[in-house]
Design an enzyme around this catalytic site. Structure first.
Site, PDB file in Angstrom:
ATOM      1  N   GLY A 480       0.823  -1.200   0.000  1.00 54.48           N
ATOM      2  CA  GLY A 480       0.000   0.000   0.000  1.00 54.48           C
ATOM      3  C   GLY A 480       0.858   1.250   0.000  1.00 54.48           C
ATOM      4  O   GLY A 480       0.350   2.367  -0.089  1.00 54.48           O
ATOM      5  N   GLY A 706      11.309   9.027   3.444  1.00 53.03           N
ATOM      6  CA  GLY A 706      10.397   7.956   3.893  1.00 53.03           C
ATOM      7  C   GLY A 706       9.237   8.533   4.675  1.00 53.03           C
ATOM      8  O   GLY A 706       9.418   9.384   5.543  1.00 53.03           O
ATOM      9  N   GLU A 709       5.343   6.035   8.128  1.00 56.15           N
ATOM     10  CA  GLU A 709       4.916   5.966   9.522  1.00 56.15           C
ATOM     11  C   GLU A 709       4.659   7.315  10.158  1.00 56.15           C
ATOM     12  O   GLU A 709       3.914   7.424  11.127  1.00 56.15           O
ATOM     13  CB  GLU A 709       5.966   5.202  10.341  1.00 56.15           C
TER      14      GLU A 709
END
Lengths: 745, 340
Positions: A480, A706, A709
Site C-alpha cells: 500500500g 520515507g 509511519e
C-alpha cells in the site's frame, strides 16, 4: 484508458518543488477490478485446507487431546500436534537475538503453553468447512497455571531493557536531576497506551506447495527474503529450495514483517500430505497468529525556565513483552532528541508476562512514546501559560541534544507554521471550555510528528528493451506504500521513458533482494538502487563521455537486443557485510539517531479539532490538519494517501483502538472488528495534508526520507490536547474514552 | 459450522408445528436443536463460531409475501416479521409518524446488514458478550448453563448495569426493541397451538439463574409480526444512541423516548433504555415521576436518576450509570423541543 479516467475523477495534489508527479497507482486497476491475486487467491491444484486449534489458556500445558470425534469426520486428513510432528521444525532464535523469528516459541514444539491463542494443533481436511468443523470438535484437557496478564500482574517480571538487549543504550546527557530540581516550571506526569492489533483486512494466509525438494510459499509478507531464509533454517533445508511469493499485500503495518509460527506448520503439513496446503486463520486467530503493539506506560518529567526553554527532560518507558522474547520499541531514542535541552535522562523497562510476543506496528516506537512526550509538552505549555506552538518554537534545535550531531535537515517549525495557518490556530482562545458551539464543546490541540530517516541495503535488476519498454525487478514489497508506482516513476525518469512503458516486478524471492518494508525504508532504499541500475544502463549506452539523450535510440543504434543491469546499493552508515545480510533476509535499517556523524529525521506537525458533547461527552474529530517535510516526495498522490492513512489511524489510536485483556486469563477478549473499534467513515470528516517542500542531499542521492509511519506519530497527543482544551479534563490514558469524561475522574 | 438439515417453510403454521416437534426431544443443555433462518445476520455468524449448533435450520424467507409487509393506518402500525430493517427505517410514514422506530433502525448496524436483517430476527438478536461469542471461554452460563460467567470479573465495559444477575451480565445489544417497548408494541406469534399475541414487553426474559433462556417463546414459536398502537406520543419520539464511534457500533447507552405533552406538561412519558440492560428495558418508575410535570433540566435529571436507581455496576461498566442518566436527560430535553 482506465488510468486516464481515474486521474480525472480523483483530485490529486499538484506536483510541487522537489516533488514527483501524482501518477495514478501502477496497481490500481488490478486491485479495483480484482485481478490482483493475493496469497489466498492463488488457486493451487488439489489443495488441502488447514484450520488452527489455538490454546484457550495462557499458561500451563496440554495434558491430552481427544481427537476421536474430529478425526472421525469424513474429509479430515490429519491433525498435527506436538505429539506427532516430531522434529520437523527446528528451533530458531528471536530476531533481536540474531534469529529470524518474531516469536521464538517452537511451533508445536512441546505441550507447554506460553500464551493464549498459541497454536496447539493443525487440522487438515479436504475442505475449509470440514477442517473448521473438526477443529471445533478437538477436545483439549489442559493443566492450567495462573498466568500474568500485564503490568503489575502477580508474577510479571520487570527488567531494564539494557540488561536484555545489548544494542540498547538509554540516551542521557548532562545532569537531569539537578536541572529538574532547579527548574522554575515543571511537569511530572504519567501516561499509558493500550495493546493494539493491526487488523489488516487481508488475513494472515499461507499456502505451501512442494515440487520435489522445492517449496513455494504464498504468504503476504513485508520481508520475502526474511521468510525464505528463516523458513529454510526451521525446515533444515537450503534457502535456494524455497521461493516466497507476495506480489500484493492487503494491509500489513508491521504485522506481516516477521516469521510467524504458521509458515513452517503449513510447509510441514504440505510435505506430510504430499499436496498443497492452504491456511487462512480467522480474524479472531489473527490476534495471536501474528504480532501486535503491546501496552506501554510512561513517566515524563519536564523542567523549563519561565521563557519556556527546556532545562531538563526525562522519559521513562515501560513495555509489556512475552516471557521468552525481549521485544521492546524503546521510543526514548527519538523522544529525547526532539528538543533542545541540556539535561536529559531516560530508561526503558520491559515487563515479562504470559503473552504472545509483540512486534512492529506502524511507527512502533514513536506512536506510544510521542503520545506521552507531546501530551507532556502540552501540559508544560499550560503550566507556562504559553502557546503550545511557541513552546515548540523556542525549543527547536538543529542538533541532536544527546550527541550534539547535526540534523541533516529539520523543518519542524515550517511544518507548524504551515499547518497552524491552514488550521486557523490564531483564532484559538486558549482557555479550556471557551470555544463552545451550541451543545458541543470545541477543542483545538497540536503535536509534533517525527520519524527517523532510515534505509537498508537493496538490489535490483533493470532491463531496457528496443521497443521502448523497461522492466524493473526487485523483491521489494507493495504494502500500500505505492512501491510499484514509485519504482516505475524513478526508472521512467532515469531512462527517459513514459512511466506507462515500465513494468515492475516485486514481492518474489526469484527477484534480487530488497529489504523489509518496515521503518519507512522502502522507497528510499529501493528507488536508490533502481536509479543506480538505470544509471548503469545509461553509462553502458553512452559513448564513454556523456550519457546519450535517447537511450532506446542508442540501444537500436548499437544493434543490441536489450540491455540489463543489476545494481547493489548500500546506505550511509550501513554495517560491513550489509549486502550479504540482505541476501540472508536480515538487512538492518540504518539511520535515524544511530549514525556516528549526523542525525536524520522527517518532521511534521498536526492540528486537531475535537467536539465533545457537553452532556453525553462523546468525542468527535471534525477536522485534522497535518503538515510534513520528508525530503523528496516521489509521488504526491500516493504520499497524500500514506500521510492521510497515518493521520486517520492516529484518530483511531487516540479514540477507538484497544485490545482488551482479561486480567485473570491473560487472554484477548475483543478479537473481532465489531468490538475492536477502528474509525469508520463517519468518524473521519475533514483531513488536510500539507506537504512542505524540503531538500536533503545527505540522506541519499535522491533525497528521500520515507513517509510510511510519520503520519500517525503525534496524532493521539494532538487529539488528547484538544480534548483538554475542549473540556479542561486531561486524559492521560489511551484510548480517550467517554468513560472518564462522564464520571469526571 | 456443523452440518445441519436445511428445509424451507411453506407456511408459518406448518413451520411452527414442525419445529415444535423436532425441537422437543433433542433439547440438550438448554440448546434448541432447531432454528429459523431469516436474514441470518446473527444465526449464521454464531453457527460459524460454533456458538449455535442447530441440527435443523428452517428457512422462512419464503414466507415474506405473507409476513413481509408494512401497513400504516389510523389504527396503528403493522410490521410483518420478515420486513427488512432498511425497509422499515426508510418508510416515509414510519419516519413521519413513528420517528423513534425509524431512528432506532437507521442507527443500527450497517447498510448492508440492514438490507439483510429482518425485524423478527432483529428483536431476537443475541448478545455481543465476547465471552459468549467465543467458545474457547469455558465459563458462560448463557452458552453452557452452569459453567459460570467469565464476564463478572472479566472485561465488562460493554456489560449491563440493569437487569443483571450473578449468572449473567450480558447486554441486550439491539436498538429497535427499545423503540417497540416504549410504544407498547405487541408481538404476533404462531406456535404449535396456533396464533397468539403478547405484549412486546413480555417477549424477553431477565437472565436470573437461567440466562440461556432469553425469551418466552416456546419451541417452534415463530414471530410473524409486530403491531404498534397509535397514540399522541408517537410523533414526539426519538431514539438517542451514544457510542464510541459515530456509526456501526452497538450502544454504550441509548434511550427511546416518546412524550405526550399538553401545555408543556407531561401527560405520558415513555422511556426505554438500551446498551445498559440485559433485556430491552422500560423505565416505568422514571416515566411515572414525570407525569404532570414539565420537562426541564430538574425533572429530566430526576427521572434519569430513578431510571438507574437499581443499577449494579461491575469493574469496568460503572460509567454506564452516569452515561445512561445523561443520555436520558438529553433525550427527554430534545424530545420536549420537537414540534407536535
Amino acid at each position: 484508458m482506465a488510468d486516464a479516467v481515474f486521474s480525472t475523477l480523483v483530485e490529486a495534489p499538484a506536483p510541487k518543488s522537489n516533488m514527483g508527479e501524482p501518477v495514478p497507482r501502477y496497481d490500481a486497476r488490478a486491485k479495483v477490478t480484482g485481478s490482483a491475486l493475493y496469497a489466498s487467491d492463488v488457486a493451487l491444484p488439489d489443495v488441502a485446507y488447514a484450520f488452527l486449534v489455538t490454546s484457550a489458556i495462557a499458561k500451563g500445558r496440554v495434558r491430552s487431546f481427544d481427537l476421536r470425534e474430529a478425526r472421525a469426520l469424513p474429509g479430515v486428513l490429519d491433525i498435527l500436534t506436538h505429539g506427532n510432528i516430531g522434529d520437523a521444525i527446528r528451533p530458531v532464535k528471536f530476531f533481536t537475538e540474531g534469529g529470524p523469528a518474531s516469536n521464538s516459541v517452537l511451533p508445536l514444539g512441546s505441550p507447554e503453553i506460553a500464551y493464549g491463542g498459541q497454536t496447539i494443533a493443525v487440522v487438515l481436511a479436504n475442505s475449509y468447512e470440514v477442517a473448521r468443523d473438526a477443529a471445533h470438535r478437538v477436545l483439549v484437557d489442559y493443566e492450567i497455571d495462573r498466568p500474568s496478564a500485564t503490568f503489575a500482574s502477580p508474577g510479571a517480571v520487570d527488567q531494564e531493557l539494557a540488561t536484555q538487549n545489548k544494542k540498547h543504550d538509554d540516551p542521557k546527557v548532562g545532569d537531569f536531576a539537578g536541572a529538574y530540581a532547579s527548574s522554575p516550571v515543571t511537569v511530572d506526569v504519567s501516561y499509558s497506551t493500550p495493546a493494539q492489533h493491526h487488523n489488516p483486512i487481508e488475513l494472515f494466509a499461507t499456502q505451501c506447495s512442494w515440487t520435489g525438494a522445492q517449496l513455494t510459499v504464498h504468504e503476504p509478507s513485508q520481508n520475502v527474503y526474511g521468510i525464505k531464509n528463516g523458513l529454510a533454517a526451521q525446515l533444515g533445508i537450503e534457502p535456494s529450495q524455497i521461493r516466497v511469493v507476495s506480489p500484493y499485500v492487503g494491509g500489513a503495518f508491521g504485522s506481516k514483517g516477521g516469521l510467524t509460527q504458521r509458515t513452517a506448520l503449513v510447509a510441514v503439513a504440505a510435505r506430510k500430505l504430499g499436496r498443497p496446503v492452504k491456511l487462512v486463520p480467522t480474524r479472531e486467530q489473527g490476534f495471536t497468529v501474528a504480532t501486535y503493539r503491546s501496552e506501554t506506560k510512561h513517566r515524563v518529567r519536564l523542567g523549563a525556565s519561565r521563557d519556556g526553554r527546556l532545562q531538563a527532560l526525562s522519559h521513562d518507558g515501560f513495555e509489556v513483552t512475552s516471557r521468552p522474547d525481549p521485544y521492546a520499541v524503546a521510543g526514548t531514542d527519538a523522544s529525547t532528541r526532539m528538543y533542545a535541552c541540556p539535561n536529559i535522562a531516560s530508561s526503558v523497562t520491559i515487563v515479562r508476562a504470559d503473552r504472545s510476543t509483540p512486534g512492529f506496528m506502524r511507527a512502533p516506537a514513536e506512536t506510544p512514546y510521542f503520545f506521552a512526550l507531546e501530551s507532556a509538552m502540552d501540559e508544560l505549555a499550560v503550566a507556562l501559560a504559553m502557546d503550545p506552538v511557541e513552546l515548540r518554537r523556542v525549543n527547536d534545535t538543529m542538533k541532536d541534544p544527546i550527541k550534539g550531531l547535526p540534523y541533516t535537515s529539520r523543518a519542524l517549525i515550517p511544518c507548524f507554521d504551515r499547518a497552524a495557518e491552514a488550521f486557523g490556530w490564531a483564532k484559538r482562545d486558549a482557555r479550556p471550555g471557551s470555544m463552545r458551539d451550541a451543545d458541543w464543546l470545541v477543542g483545538w490541540g497540536c503535536a509534533t510528528s517525527a520519524y527517523p530517516t532510515q534505509m537498508a541495503a537493496a538490489s535490483a535488476r533493470v532491463s531496457l528493451f528496443p521497443d521502448g519498454t523497461a522492466r524493473v525487478e526487485t523483491a521489494g514489497h507493495e504494502i500500500g506504500n505505492g512501491l510499484y508506482t514509485v519504482a516505475a516513476q524513478v526508472a521512467a525518469e532515469r531512462l527517459g521513458l513514459p512511466v506507462g512503458r515500465v513494468t515492475v516486478l516485486l514481492g518474489d524471492t526469484d527477484l534480487p533482494p530488497a529489504p523489509v518494508a518496515g521503518g519507512s525504508i522502502s522507497t528510499a532504499s529501493v528507488c536508490s538502487v533502481i536509479a543506480q541500475a538505470c544509471d548503469a544502463i545509461r553509462a553502458r549506452l553512452s559513448d564513454g563521455t556523456t550519457p546519450t539523450g535517447d537511450l532506446v535510440a542508442a540501444l537500436k543504434e548499437r544493434g543490441m537486443g536489450s540491455v540489463q543491469e543489476y545494481a547493489e546499493w548500500v546506505p550511509h552508515g550501513a554495517p560491513k557485510g550489509a549486502m550479504g545480510m540482505l541476501y540472508r533476509g536480515a538487512a538492518q535499517p540504518t539511520g535515524g539517531a544511530k549514525l556516528q556523524d549526523r542525525i536524520q529525521f522527517a518532521f511534521g506537525a498536526q492540528f486537531v479539532e475535537v467536539r465533545v458533547h457537553a452532556r453525553t461527552r462523546e468525542i468527535r474529530v471534525p477536522r485534522i490538519v497535518g503538515a510534513f517535510a520528508s525530503g523528496r516526495i516521489m509521488n504526491t498522490r500516493t504520499a497524500h494517501s500514506q500521510y492521510m492513512g497515518g493521520m486517520i489511524w492516529g484518530i483511531g489510536s487516540a479514540l477507538h483502538e484497544e485490545t482488551e485483556i482479561d486480567a485473570n486469563a491473560a487472554r484477548y477478549v475483543n478479537t473481532n472488528l465489531a468490538d475492536y473499534l477502528v474509525p469508520v467513515n463517519a468518524d473521519v470528516v475533514d483531513v488536510e495534508v500539507i506537504m512542505v517542500p524540503e531538500e536533503d542531499s545527505q540522506v541519499n542521492p535522491l533525497g528521500i526520507k520515507g513517509i510510511g509511519e510519520i503520519g500517525i506519530v503525534g496524532t493521539s497527543a494532538a487529539v488528547a490536547n484538544a480534548v483538554y482544551h475542549a473540556t479542561g479534563q486531561r486524559l492521560r490514558d489511551l484510548p480517550l474514552r467517554i468513560d472518564t469524561l462522564v464520571t469526571g475522574a | 459450522m456443523r452440518p445441519f438439515l436445511y428445509d424451507r417453510a411453506t407456511s408459518a403454521d406448518l413451520a411452527a408445528s414442525a419445529l415444535a416437534t423436532s425441537a422437543d426431544a433433542p433439547l440438550v443443555q438448554g440448546r434448541v436443536d432447531a432454528e429459523y433462518l431469516a436474514g441470518g445476520t446473527t444465526l449464521l455468524d454464531l453457527m460459524k463460531l460454533d456458538v449455535m449448533q442447530p441440527a435443523r435450520v428452517t428457512d422462512i424467507t419464503v414466507l415474506d409475501a405473507r409476513h413481509g409487509t408494512i401497513t400504516v393506518t389510523d389504527a396503528g402500525l403493522k410490521l410483518g416479521a420478515l420486513v427488512k430493517m432498511s425497509a422499515a427505517a426508510d418508510h416515509p410514514e414510519i419516519v413521519a409518524r413513528y420517528p423513534v422506530l425509524a431512528q432506532s433502525l437507521t442507527l443500527a448496524a450497517s447498510a448492508q446488514l440492514r438490507n439483510m436483517a429482518t425485524l423478527g430476527g432483529n428483536v431476537l438478536q443475541r448478545t455481543r458478550c465476547n465471552y459468549f461469542r467465543d467458545t474457547s471461554w469455558s465459563a458462560c452460563n448463557k452458552r453452557n448453563p452452569g459453567s459460570g460467567c467469565a464476564a463478572l470479573d472479566g472485561v465488562n465495559r460493554q456489560h449491563a448495569v440493569l437487569g443483571a444477575s450473578e449468572a449473567c451480565i450480558a447486554t441486550y445489544p439491539g436498538d429497535f426493541a427499545q423503540a417497540l417497548m416504549a410504544l407498547d408494541a405487541t408481538v404476533d406469534i404462531v406456535g404449535a397451538a396456533g396464533p397468539r399475541t403478547i405484549p412486546f414487553a413480555a417477549l424477553h426474559r431477565l437472565p436470573g439463574s437461567t440466562p440461556h433462556v432469553e425469551t418466552t417463546l416456546a419451541a417452534g414459536d415463530l414471530i410473524t409480526g409486530l403491531s404498534v398502537p397509535p397514540g399522541p406520543w408517537t410523533r414526539r419520539s426519538l431514539y438517542l444512541k451514544i457510542r464510541d464511534r459515530q456509526s456501526y457500533e452497538f450502544a454504550l447507552a441509548s434511550a427511546a423516548v416518546a412524550l405526550d405533552l399538553q401545555g408543556g406538561v407531561v401527560r405520558q412519558a415513555r422511556i426505554a433504555l438500551g446498551g445498559v440492560a440485559t433485556t430491552p428495558w422500560r423505565a416505568r418508575d422514571a416515566e411515572a415521576a414525570l407525569a404532570g410535570k414539565p420537562i426541564n433540566e430538574a425533572t429530566a435529571a430526576d427521572a434519569a436518576r430513578i431510571a438507574f436507581a437499581g443499577s449494579k455496576p461491575r469493574e469496568h461498566n460503572a460509567y454506564k450509570v452516569a452515561l445512561g442518566q445523561r443520555t436520558v436527560v438529553r433525550a427527554l430535553l430534545q424530545a420536549a423541543t420537537l414540534e407536535d
